[in-house]
Design a protein around this motif. Sequence first.
Motif, short mmCIF file in Angstrom:
data_model
loop_
_atom_site.label_atom_id
_atom_site.label_comp_id
_atom_site.label_asym_id
_atom_site.label_seq_id
_atom_site.Cartn_x
_atom_site.Cartn_y
_atom_site.Cartn_z
N GLN A 161 1.05 -1.05 -0.03
CA GLN A 161 -0.03 0.14 -0.08
C GLN A 161 0.70 1.19 0.08
O GLN A 161 1.89 1.23 0.54
CB GLN A 161 -1.03 -0.06 1.38
CG GLN A 161 -1.89 0.98 1.17
CD GLN A 161 -3.09 0.92 2.33
OE1 GLN A 161 -2.81 0.17 3.35
NE2 GLN A 161 -4.06 1.81 2.35
N VAL A 162 0.35 2.30 -0.80
CA VAL A 162 1.14 3.46 -0.72
C VAL A 162 0.41 4.62 -0.27
O VAL A 162 -0.81 4.78 -0.60
CB VAL A 162 1.79 3.74 -2.25
CG1 VAL A 162 2.26 5.08 -2.44
CG2 VAL A 162 2.68 2.67 -2.67
N LEU A 189 -3.75 18.14 -6.02
CA LEU A 189 -3.59 16.83 -5.86
C LEU A 189 -2.47 16.12 -6.64
O LEU A 189 -2.32 16.26 -7.86
CB LEU A 189 -4.86 16.03 -6.03
CG LEU A 189 -6.28 16.48 -5.30
CD1 LEU A 189 -7.10 17.35 -6.41
CD2 LEU A 189 -6.90 15.25 -4.75
N CYS A 190 -1.78 15.46 -5.89
CA CYS A 190 -0.79 14.76 -6.72
C CYS A 190 -1.12 13.29 -7.14
O CYS A 190 -1.76 12.73 -6.37
CB CYS A 190 0.80 14.75 -6.15
SG CYS A 190 0.63 13.74 -4.71
N LYS A 191 -0.69 12.73 -8.30
CA LYS A 191 -0.86 11.53 -8.92
C LYS A 191 0.26 10.83 -9.18
O LYS A 191 1.12 11.53 -9.90
CB LYS A 191 -1.86 11.46 -9.89
CG LYS A 191 -2.25 9.85 -10.30
CD LYS A 191 -3.50 9.87 -11.37
CE LYS A 191 -2.65 10.20 -12.73
NZ LYS A 191 -3.69 10.11 -13.87
N MET A 192 0.48 9.49 -8.88
CA MET A 192 1.62 8.75 -9.17
C MET A 192 1.32 7.52 -9.81
O MET A 192 0.41 6.75 -9.46
CB MET A 192 2.85 8.49 -8.21
CG MET A 192 3.14 9.97 -7.34
SD MET A 192 4.51 9.57 -6.39
CE MET A 192 4.71 11.48 -5.77
N GLU A 198 1.02 -1.92 -12.28
CA GLU A 198 1.26 -0.41 -12.02
C GLU A 198 -0.35 -0.08 -11.59
O GLU A 198 -1.36 -0.65 -12.33
CB GLU A 198 1.49 0.37 -13.39
CG GLU A 198 1.59 1.76 -13.11
CD GLU A 198 2.13 2.47 -14.43
OE1 GLU A 198 2.67 1.84 -15.05
OE2 GLU A 198 1.96 3.83 -14.51
N TYR A 199 -0.52 0.98 -10.92
CA TYR A 199 -1.74 1.41 -10.45
C TYR A 199 -1.47 3.02 -10.04
O TYR A 199 -0.42 3.38 -9.70
CB TYR A 199 -2.35 0.81 -9.50
CG TYR A 199 -1.56 0.74 -7.79
CD1 TYR A 199 -0.55 -0.20 -7.84
CD2 TYR A 199 -1.93 1.83 -6.97
CE1 TYR A 199 0.02 -0.15 -6.46
CE2 TYR A 199 -1.09 1.90 -5.97
CZ TYR A 199 -0.05 0.76 -5.74
OH TYR A 199 0.64 0.97 -4.61
N ASP A 200 -2.54 3.63 -10.25
CA ASP A 200 -2.56 5.09 -10.00
C ASP A 200 -2.78 5.45 -8.43
O ASP A 200 -3.95 4.93 -7.76
CB ASP A 200 -3.46 5.95 -10.61
CG ASP A 200 -3.43 6.15 -12.24
OD1 ASP A 200 -4.23 6.17 -12.81
OD2 ASP A 200 -2.24 5.94 -12.56
N ALA A 201 -2.14 6.19 -7.80
CA ALA A 201 -2.05 6.36 -6.40
C ALA A 201 -2.21 7.82 -6.40
O ALA A 201 -1.62 8.71 -7.09
CB ALA A 201 -0.96 6.13 -5.54
N TRP A 202 -3.21 8.64 -5.31
CA TRP A 202 -3.69 9.91 -5.58
C TRP A 202 -3.47 10.22 -4.00
O TRP A 202 -3.61 9.58 -2.93
CB TRP A 202 -5.03 10.14 -5.53
CG TRP A 202 -5.60 9.98 -7.02
CD1 TRP A 202 -5.73 8.78 -7.59
CD2 TRP A 202 -5.65 11.07 -7.82
NE1 TRP A 202 -6.23 8.93 -9.14
CE2 TRP A 202 -5.91 10.55 -9.19
CE3 TRP A 202 -5.18 12.16 -7.98
CZ2 TRP A 202 -6.29 11.13 -10.38
CZ3 TRP A 202 -5.44 13.02 -9.05
CH2 TRP A 202 -5.82 12.76 -10.35
#
Length: 120
Positions: free
Chosen positions: A1-2, A94-97, A106-110
Amino acid sequence: QVQLVESGGGLVQPGGSLRLSCAASGTIFSINAMAWHRQAPGKQRELVAHITHGGNTNYADSVKGRFTISRDNAKNKVYLEMNSLKLEDSAVYLCKMGVVGFSGVEYDAWGQGTQVTVSS
């Protein structure tokens, strides 16, 4: 988890500057693209700036020449330098990585966002 945590928002006068930061922590194998989005009340979320792992950038037309996105791959951080701020830049940023876990997926984290208010 990020987890992604933004910082650096606040109240600034028109023409002023702010520097936003976003740090990722948790189980991370690598991070591909990073981006900043913003959402103002009653408006759709919009992409502000985007940076690839290799450092290629692109910007929304509304911020070109005023905002600069950068990243530190070693620290899993992304930054947004905002200059010549305008009233219409007020929003939650908001940042997204694009996070790659050790599974290779790969998945998008917000992040949860940081408020930027431009007001005289």
